[in-house]
Design an enzyme around this catalytic site. Sequence first.
Site, mmCIF file in Angstrom:
data_model
loop_
_atom_site.group_PDB
_atom_site.id
_atom_site.type_symbol
_atom_site.label_atom_id
_atom_site.label_comp_id
_atom_site.label_asym_id
_atom_site.label_seq_id
_atom_site.Cartn_x
_atom_site.Cartn_y
_atom_site.Cartn_z
ATOM 1 N N SER A 241 3.464 -2.462 10.224
ATOM 2 C CA SER A 241 4.918 -2.456 10.419
ATOM 3 C C SER A 241 5.594 -3.773 10.047
ATOM 4 C CB SER A 241 5.266 -2.070 11.867
ATOM 5 O OG SER A 241 4.823 -0.753 12.131
ATOM 6 N N HIS B 275 -9.443 0.896 4.896
ATOM 7 C CA HIS B 275 -8.136 1.056 5.548
ATOM 8 C C HIS B 275 -8.303 1.933 6.796
ATOM 9 C CE1 HIS B 275 -4.042 2.338 6.332
ATOM 10 N NE2 HIS B 275 -3.683 1.224 5.735
ATOM 11 N N GLU C 281 -5.329 -5.254 10.334
ATOM 12 C CA GLU C 281 -4.274 -4.267 10.567
ATOM 13 C C GLU C 281 -4.534 -3.542 11.885
ATOM 14 O OE1 GLU C 281 -4.193 -1.715 6.954
ATOM 15 O OE2 GLU C 281 -2.468 -2.951 6.523
ATOM 16 N N LYS D 261 0.152 4.222 -0.251
ATOM 17 C CA LYS D 261 -0.508 5.349 0.405
ATOM 18 C C LYS D 261 -0.296 6.617 -0.446
ATOM 19 C CE LYS D 261 -0.316 3.008 4.830
ATOM 20 N NZ LYS D 261 -0.186 3.102 6.299
ATOM 21 N N ASN E 31 0.860 -1.183 0.000
ATOM 22 C CA ASN E 31 0.000 0.000 0.000
ATOM 23 C C ASN E 31 0.893 1.229 0.000
ATOM 24 O OD1 ASN E 31 -1.777 2.058 0.410
ATOM 25 N ND2 ASN E 31 -2.505 1.352 2.407
ATOM 26 N N GLY F 160 2.454 2.004 10.795
ATOM 27 C CA GLY F 160 3.360 3.146 10.695
ATOM 28 C C GLY F 160 4.098 3.468 11.976
ATOM 29 N N GLU G 95 -6.761 4.366 7.825
ATOM 30 C CA GLU G 95 -6.678 5.808 7.563
ATOM 31 C C GLU G 95 -7.984 6.340 6.968
ATOM 32 O OE1 GLU G 95 -2.108 4.777 7.395
ATOM 33 O OE2 GLU G 95 -3.071 5.186 5.488
HETATM 34 O O1 LIG Z 1 -1.743 -0.704 4.486
HETATM 35 C C1 LIG Z 1 -0.721 -0.880 5.132
HETATM 36 C C2 LIG Z 1 -0.754 -0.651 6.579
HETATM 37 O O2 LIG Z 1 -1.271 0.608 6.847
HETATM 38 C C3 LIG Z 1 0.597 -0.878 7.234
HETATM 39 O O3 LIG Z 1 1.442 0.216 7.022
HETATM 40 P P1 LIG Z 1 2.949 0.092 7.584
HETATM 41 O O4 LIG Z 1 3.519 -1.183 6.961
HETATM 42 O O5 LIG Z 1 3.651 1.339 7.112
HETATM 43 O O6 LIG Z 1 2.835 -0.037 9.086
#
Ligand SMILES: O=C[C@H](O)COP(=O)(O)O
Length: 247
Positions: free
Chosen positions: A210, A94, A164, A12, A10, A170, A96
């Site tokens: 993460s 998601h 998640e 983002k 992802n 993050g 977010e």
């Molecule tokens: O979509 C992915 C998740 O939000 C995990 O993000 P991350 O690997 O940066 O913690």
Amino acid sequence: MARKFCVGGNWKMNGDKASITELCKTLCGATLDENVEIVLGCPFVYINFARDLLPCKFNVAGQNCYKVPKGAFTGEVSPAMLKDVGAGWVILGHSERRHVFGEPDELIAEKAAHALAEGLKVIACIGEKLEEREAGKTEAVVASQMAAYAKTIKDWTNVVVAYEPVWAIGTGKTATPQQAQEVHAYLRKWLAENISKEVSDSLRIQYGGSVTAANCKELAAQPDIDGFLVGGASLKPEFIDIINAKK
Ligand SMILES: O=C[C@H](O)COP(=O)(O)O
């Protein structure tokens, strides 16, 4: 039945044409586990660009979509449009979208049903916040989020669920393999009790939060972890190691 490992990246709200070109070149040049389904979640404006850079073994996903084919919904993108520019998947719900942009469970579920009806595959995200985990509400929260999806999703064939935990996204604070496996096993049980044994056995459940090259192998070894949804590390060459976590 064996569930095909599925690793999502992802991106983002990150990247530009130069960095996406670099990343796609790195992925194209890598030796990747052929038994892994790879889905790259790309910002809307670069989906067509990324699609043209990647061989078809890489799936491209939108990171969101709306719940109808077209209309007066300024700023929104429909599943039909995602397909038109080469996306075969969409990431929905998601954390977010839920906690930064306030999307309720019901809207996310309507989006999922429409995306599936339009022929997209869906990565349906769920996960609890830290205060919910600390209050012992993790199972109640993910059950409620799954129940919302179950109200609109009638065929789970083209759905992958991504668990998640919000507190791991993050933050560099990954769920331990035991913590992740515990929730994945609960979700498998929930699916068997609320949908069907067949869906419970066949549906892939990704872990996200993460994930890195350093922790992916131990996580991938858990019986109910069928892949990952990766944020930050998906923008780096270490994403190759995460795709190859089962090797
Ligand atoms: O979509 C992915 C998740 O939000 C995990 O993000 P991350 O690997 O940066 O913690």
